[in-house]
Design an enzyme around this catalytic site. Structure first.
Site, short mmCIF file in Angstrom:
data_model
loop_
_atom_site.label_atom_id
_atom_site.label_comp_id
_atom_site.label_asym_id
_atom_site.label_seq_id
_atom_site.Cartn_x
_atom_site.Cartn_y
_atom_site.Cartn_z
N GLU A 1 -7.15 4.62 8.74
CA GLU A 1 -6.70 5.88 7.33
C GLU A 1 -7.87 6.76 7.40
O GLU A 1 -8.08 8.00 7.12
CB GLU A 1 -4.94 6.39 6.59
CG GLU A 1 -3.84 6.03 7.51
CD GLU A 1 -2.96 5.85 7.07
OE1 GLU A 1 -2.46 5.92 5.71
OE2 GLU A 1 -1.75 5.18 7.27
N SER B 1 3.62 -1.89 10.11
CA SER B 1 4.72 -1.58 10.31
C SER B 1 5.82 -3.18 10.22
O SER B 1 6.48 -3.85 10.30
CB SER B 1 5.82 -1.54 11.51
OG SER B 1 5.34 -0.08 11.95
N GLU C 1 -5.00 -4.29 10.40
CA GLU C 1 -4.20 -3.63 11.40
C GLU C 1 -4.34 -2.80 12.35
O GLU C 1 -5.17 -1.96 12.53
CB GLU C 1 -3.89 -3.01 10.37
CG GLU C 1 -3.64 -2.89 8.22
CD GLU C 1 -3.40 -2.17 7.91
OE1 GLU C 1 -2.29 -2.43 6.37
OE2 GLU C 1 -3.64 -0.47 7.50
N HIS D 1 -9.57 1.73 5.04
CA HIS D 1 -8.04 1.83 6.02
C HIS D 1 -8.48 2.62 7.35
O HIS D 1 -9.52 3.20 6.71
CB HIS D 1 -7.14 2.33 4.23
CG HIS D 1 -6.07 2.30 5.21
ND1 HIS D 1 -5.58 3.37 6.16
CD2 HIS D 1 -5.37 1.43 5.30
CE1 HIS D 1 -3.89 2.26 6.24
NE2 HIS D 1 -3.72 1.57 5.95
N ASN E 1 0.68 -1.14 -0.09
CA ASN E 1 -0.30 -0.30 0.10
C ASN E 1 0.66 1.62 0.09
O ASN E 1 1.20 1.63 1.24
CB ASN E 1 -0.95 -0.42 1.41
CG ASN E 1 -1.32 1.30 1.30
OD1 ASN E 1 -1.92 1.65 0.27
ND2 ASN E 1 -2.13 1.12 2.60
N TRP E 2 1.34 2.03 -0.86
CA TRP E 2 1.48 2.77 -1.58
C TRP E 2 1.71 4.43 -0.91
O TRP E 2 2.38 5.37 -0.32
CB TRP E 2 1.98 3.32 -2.75
CG TRP E 2 2.71 2.13 -3.30
CD1 TRP E 2 3.21 0.71 -2.77
CD2 TRP E 2 3.08 2.22 -4.67
NE1 TRP E 2 3.71 0.75 -4.17
CE2 TRP E 2 3.87 1.16 -4.99
CE3 TRP E 2 3.63 3.03 -5.78
CZ2 TRP E 2 4.57 0.93 -6.20
CZ3 TRP E 2 3.55 2.95 -6.90
CH2 TRP E 2 4.02 1.63 -7.81
N LYS E 3 0.44 4.65 -0.47
CA LYS E 3 -0.80 5.41 0.40
C LYS E 3 -0.19 6.74 -0.34
O LYS E 3 -0.56 6.05 -1.81
CB LYS E 3 -0.31 5.89 2.04
CG LYS E 3 -0.37 4.09 2.51
CD LYS E 3 0.09 4.70 4.42
CE LYS E 3 -0.13 3.60 4.69
NZ LYS E 3 0.15 3.45 5.99
N GLY F 1 3.06 -1.30 4.20
CA GLY F 1 3.22 0.43 4.09
C GLY F 1 4.96 1.47 3.82
O GLY F 1 4.76 1.17 2.27
N GLY F 2 5.13 1.39 4.41
CA GLY F 2 6.12 2.12 4.27
C GLY F 2 7.37 1.67 3.31
O GLY F 2 7.52 1.61 2.64
N GLY G 1 3.05 2.16 10.51
CA GLY G 1 4.15 3.91 10.26
C GLY G 1 4.16 4.03 11.78
O GLY G 1 5.74 5.22 11.51
P1 13P Z 1 3.18 0.79 7.39
O1 13P Z 1 3.95 -0.49 7.03
O2 13P Z 1 3.61 1.61 7.59
O3 13P Z 1 3.39 0.80 8.94
O4 13P Z 1 1.92 0.66 7.32
C1 13P Z 1 0.77 -0.12 7.23
C2 13P Z 1 -0.18 0.31 6.59
O5 13P Z 1 -1.18 1.03 7.23
C3 13P Z 1 -0.73 -0.80 4.95
O6 13P Z 1 -1.82 -0.76 5.00
#
Ligand code: 13P
Length: 263
Positions: free
Chosen positions: A107, A223, A177, A105, A13-15, A244-245, A183
């Protein structure tokens, strides 16, 4: 049913990161890094921002050999078309060879007011267009500390799956999640991840039956890195990762896809 029957799904997930030039550079590196052995063991998807999806699709189509990396989206609207300024419809995504759509998600739930009801509408919309939803659930730190993780997560699962057939439920993906792990560099322990993922599967069993519960894939997200992926993936109810990251660099994402090498 043995875990091996569910093929793991590792999703990036590149956000809101990477423009379409940067997206091309990243998928180019991923195509170079990942091997037929990787694809045989694991399903892989990337979820770029909407503005990059056509570029990624075009890049994959131009390759001589078919690229097994699936294209994903991070969100969509629940209607097919209409006066919804700024929104993107699932019909548009399906036209771009999108296979998986992340829905709900944390967020989006926290910053954009997505309720369980909206999430449920989006899950139905994604199915209507032949794509697979990755529905996210998870608790806040306050909820974990208050001991209400299970209530929160099972409530989100029940609401999100409302009105789906057992076949649909069995074919979809739920991503667990924990919000406090996103993050933050703070990962749930494999024991904690397993406990919640087992609860999710038990809830699905109750709602949609044993076949659906055994077939549904549950990802862990929060993470995930090459160094912790193997331990998380070893949990019997964890069938993949939503990253994510660490999905923004080809090397770290490929390292997660190849978690078996570190197991
Ligand atoms: P991180 O891997 O950056 O913690 O993000 C997780 C996430 O929200 C994937 O959707």
């Amino acid at each position: 049913m043995a875990q091996a029957a569910r093929k793991p799904l590792i999703s990036g997930n590149w956000k809101m990161n990477l423009n379409h030039f940067e997206a091309t550079a990243l998928v180019q590196k991923l195509v170079y890094e990942l091997t037929p052995d990787d694809y045989a063991a694991v399903d892989v998807s990337v979820h770029p921002p909407f503005t990059d999806i056509r570029t990624v699709q075009t890049y994959f189509l131009a390759e001589k050999e078919p690229v097994p990396i699936r294209i994903g989206a991070q969100n969509c609207h629940w209607e097919d078309a209409g006066a919804f300024t700024g929104e993107v419809s699932p019909a548009m995504l399906a036209k771009l060879d999108v296979s998986y759509v992340i829905v709900g998600h944390s967020e989006r739930r926290e910053m954009f007011g997505e309720t369980d009801e909206i999430v449920n509408r989006k899950v139905h919309a994604v199915f209507r267009h032949g794509m697979t939803p990755i529905m996210c659930v998870g608790e806040t730190l306050e909820e974990r500390e208050a001991g209400t993780t299970e209530d929160k997560v099972t409530g989100q699962v029940r609401a999100g799956l409302a009105g789906l057939s057992p076949e649909q439920v069995g074919s979809m993906v739920i991503a667990y999640e924990p919000i406090w792990a996103i993050g933050t560099g703070r990962t749930a322990t494999p024991e904690d991840a397993q406990a919640v993922c087992a609860t999710i599967r038990a809830t699905v069993r109750e709602l949609a039956g044993g076949e659906a519960a055994d077939a549904l894939r549950i990802q862990y997200g929060g993470s995930v890195k090459p160094t912790n992926a193997a331990d998380l993936m070893a949990c019997p109810d964890v069938d993949g990762a939503l990253v994510g990251g660490a999905s923004l660099e080809a090397e770290s994402f490929a390292g997660i896809v190849r978690y078996r090498d570190r197991a």
